[in-house]
Design an enzyme around this catalytic site. Structure first.
Site, short mmCIF file in Angstrom:
data_model
loop_
_atom_site.label_atom_id
_atom_site.label_comp_id
_atom_site.label_asym_id
_atom_site.label_seq_id
_atom_site.Cartn_x
_atom_site.Cartn_y
_atom_site.Cartn_z
N LYS A 22 -3.70 -3.40 7.76
CA LYS A 22 -3.87 -4.54 7.53
C LYS A 22 -3.29 -5.74 8.10
O LYS A 22 -3.62 -6.77 8.59
CB LYS A 22 -4.52 -4.72 6.21
CG LYS A 22 -4.59 -6.41 5.44
CD LYS A 22 -4.43 -6.25 4.22
CE LYS A 22 -3.68 -6.46 3.32
NZ LYS A 22 -2.33 -7.87 3.24
N ASN A 23 -2.08 -5.67 7.40
CA ASN A 23 -1.40 -6.91 8.36
C ASN A 23 -0.31 -7.18 9.74
O ASN A 23 0.23 -7.53 10.12
CB ASN A 23 0.70 -6.29 7.41
CG ASN A 23 -0.48 -6.56 5.80
OD1 ASN A 23 -1.47 -7.21 5.37
ND2 ASN A 23 0.82 -6.21 5.03
N CYS A 117 -1.53 -16.67 -4.22
CA CYS A 117 -1.71 -15.48 -4.94
C CYS A 117 -0.98 -15.02 -5.71
O CYS A 117 0.04 -15.89 -6.43
CB CYS A 117 -1.06 -14.56 -3.78
SG CYS A 117 -1.61 -13.33 -3.23
N ARG A 122 4.30 -18.80 -3.23
CA ARG A 122 4.19 -18.47 -1.76
C ARG A 122 4.89 -19.03 -0.98
O ARG A 122 3.16 -19.29 -0.08
CB ARG A 122 3.25 -16.88 -1.50
CG ARG A 122 2.86 -15.45 -2.66
CD ARG A 122 2.22 -14.98 -1.65
NE ARG A 122 2.85 -14.21 -0.96
CZ ARG A 122 1.70 -13.48 -0.25
NH1 ARG A 122 0.13 -13.04 -1.15
NH2 ARG A 122 2.22 -12.91 0.83
N ASP A 305 4.67 -4.01 -1.14
CA ASP A 305 3.70 -3.22 -1.21
C ASP A 305 3.39 -1.97 -1.90
O ASP A 305 2.58 -1.84 -2.77
CB ASP A 305 2.78 -3.59 0.12
CG ASP A 305 2.54 -5.60 0.48
OD1 ASP A 305 2.75 -4.75 1.29
OD2 ASP A 305 2.80 -5.87 -0.91
N ARG A 397 -10.09 -5.98 -0.04
CA ARG A 397 -9.60 -7.13 0.96
C ARG A 397 -9.11 -6.03 1.54
O ARG A 397 -8.39 -6.18 3.78
CB ARG A 397 -8.75 -7.60 0.33
CG ARG A 397 -9.32 -8.83 -0.86
CD ARG A 397 -8.81 -10.55 -0.87
NE ARG A 397 -7.64 -10.17 0.21
CZ ARG A 397 -6.13 -11.12 0.16
NH1 ARG A 397 -5.40 -11.21 -0.90
NH2 ARG A 397 -5.41 -10.45 1.16
#
Ligand code: EPZ
Length: 428
Positions: A22-23, A117, A122, A305, A397
């Protein structure tokens, strides 16, 4: 919002294929805007953040063809503008990469201030500091970040904070600046290397990605490129921890074990058997789980994460574990939810003390972000009874087919879709 219902007690077993990262994908899609050629991307994860970005690119005028679930072809040669729509941008933080890529393409960008978030504040001060160093004029008004520059000039930028986002965003912009840019104290995540490889495939000249000093010699044109996104190390680590948490035995396939060294080391410390092959990792837990101390750090340290996942796992360890979150200020929102399931956790500032050994009990819980959501699903797999997780969209997501992949490993899990407040059970 959908809910996910998890039946506890099943040991996970079998094989699971890991999707694209994803990142990396959420940076590579905005980067494609820099090209005036044709871009072909494969191994894209089929997740909501990717869908949102594809919608933003189409809104900006990119012609996009889906090639199955995990591949797209893009033609960004005729773009309509440099102001992505607020209602799409607000859905995901990573839309801030549109600043760097639109600056590279147009020397202009107008991007809404990225939403906060549930990980605490952030800021993007390092992104903006870097853009200013490249000569960009920055104005913030009416919730918009307006960036403009006639021609960016390379600069020597020292990042005050090791930041994945700032490193990538400045790499995007500097790739089109006149002359050389040096990024010092850069982040070293594998996703940064993947983005640099994609930019170089389009004609950029970037050296040193993956180290803390990245040298970027600007070019004036970006052409066609094909790129396969690297595997998602965080998704892989999620399934590895789920296997350990349920006392099961699984194989995660299509991974790069090197990217998971910190996770593998920690699981072995907890008494979990982890065998590594070139593109897959076997995880097996037979005995009691041992307590372990975890400190999150930028790559190659233990990934923040996976901190929520490690906390869920350590509630099953026989003894006291200490988890220190060094990357984000507020990444303990999942603690209260785990405590609703009977977890014994005490938080002092950046540190959480987990008293393991008591089995969790099912309870209604809520996802506060995608990794906290995944951690609560793992807790549900461990708990006695049926756990109901609300706000399940957070998980969508960043995890492709999360329930399907877990069901394929023997988990008892199903989604209950809420249509306008009416709960509709999705067939198993
Ligand atoms: C990326 O976020 C990831 N998101 C995050 O993954 C990940 O947790 C994080 O990197 C750390 O690895 C994406 O790649 C889309 P940072 P990012 O800039 O870039 C501070 C997930 O679950 N900071 O490396 O936003 C910041 O507050 C998500 O997939 C500044 O102070 O993270 C944080 O404390 C969650 N100023 C630290 O640096 C800045 O300008 C690291 O943040 C930028 C960051």
């Amino acid at each position: 919002m959908d809910t996910i219902v998890i039946g506890g007690g099943n040991k996970l077993h079998g094989k699971v294929r890991i999707s694209g990262a994803k990142n990396a994908a959420v940076a590579i899609l905005p980067a494609a805007l820099m090209s005036t050629g044709k871009i072909s991307l494969s191994n894209l994860p089929d997740i909501n953040d990717v869908r949102t970005l594809i919608a933003i690119l189409e809104n900006l005028g990119v012609a996009i063809r889906r090639r199955g679930r995990n591949a797209v072809e893009l033609n960004p040669s005729r773009l309509r503008g440099y102001s992505p729509p607020y209602e799409l941008v607000k859905k995901m933080r990573a839309s801030y990469y549109l600043m760097g890529s639109l600056l590279a393409r147009f020397g202009r960008a107008e991007v809404p201030i990225p939403g906060g978030c549930d990980l605490g504040p952030r800021p993007i001060d390092q992104h903006l500091k870097g853009f200013a160093a490249l000569g960009v004029d920055i104005e913030i008004e009416h919730g918009l970040i307006k960036l403009a520059v006639a021609k960016m000039r390379g600069a020597h930028i020292y990042l005050d904070v090791v930041s994945v986002g700032a490193t990538i965003n400045l790499m995007l912009a500097a790739a089109a600046a006149e002359g050389r840019t040096v990024l010092e104290n850069a982040a070293k995540e594998p996703e940064i290397v993947d983005v640099a490889n994609f930019l170089n495939a389009m004609g950029a000249s970037i050296k040193g990605a993956g180290t803390d000093v990245i040298r970027i010699d600007g070019v004036s044109q970006f052409g066609s490129a094909e790129h396969m996104v690297i595997p998602d190390r965080i998704e892989a680590g999620t399934y590895m921890m789920a296997a350990a948490a349920t006392g099961g035995e699984i194989v995660v396939e299509d991974v790069i074990p090197k990217h998971l060294e910190a996770v593998t080391a920690k699981l072995r410390e907890m008494g979990v058997t982890v065998d590594v092959e070139p593109e897959r990792i076997w995880v097996k837990r037979t005995d009691h789980l041992l307590p372990s101390d975890i400190k999150t750090f930028p790559y190659p340290g233990f990934p923040t994460d996976l901190q929520p996942l490690s906390m869920a796992l350590l509630t099953a360890a026989e003894g006291t574990s200490i988890i220190t979150e060094n990357v984000f200020d507020g990444r303990f929102r999942h603690v209260d939810e785990l405590k609703r399931m009977g977890a014994q956790i005490k938080v002092e500032g950046r540190t959480a003390v987990v008293e393991g050994g008591q089995p969790l009990s099912a309870a209604p819980v809520a996802a506060t972000d995608l990794r906290a959501g995944a951690a609560l699903v793992v807790a549900g797999l461990m708990a006695r009874g049926e756990t109901v997780l609300s706000e399940a969209e957070h998980i969508d997501r960043g995890y492709e087919q999360f329930e399907e992949k877990l069901r394929g490993l023997g988990a008892s899990i199903k989604r209950v879709r809420s249509r306008g407040g009416i709960m509709v059970r999705k067939p198993l």
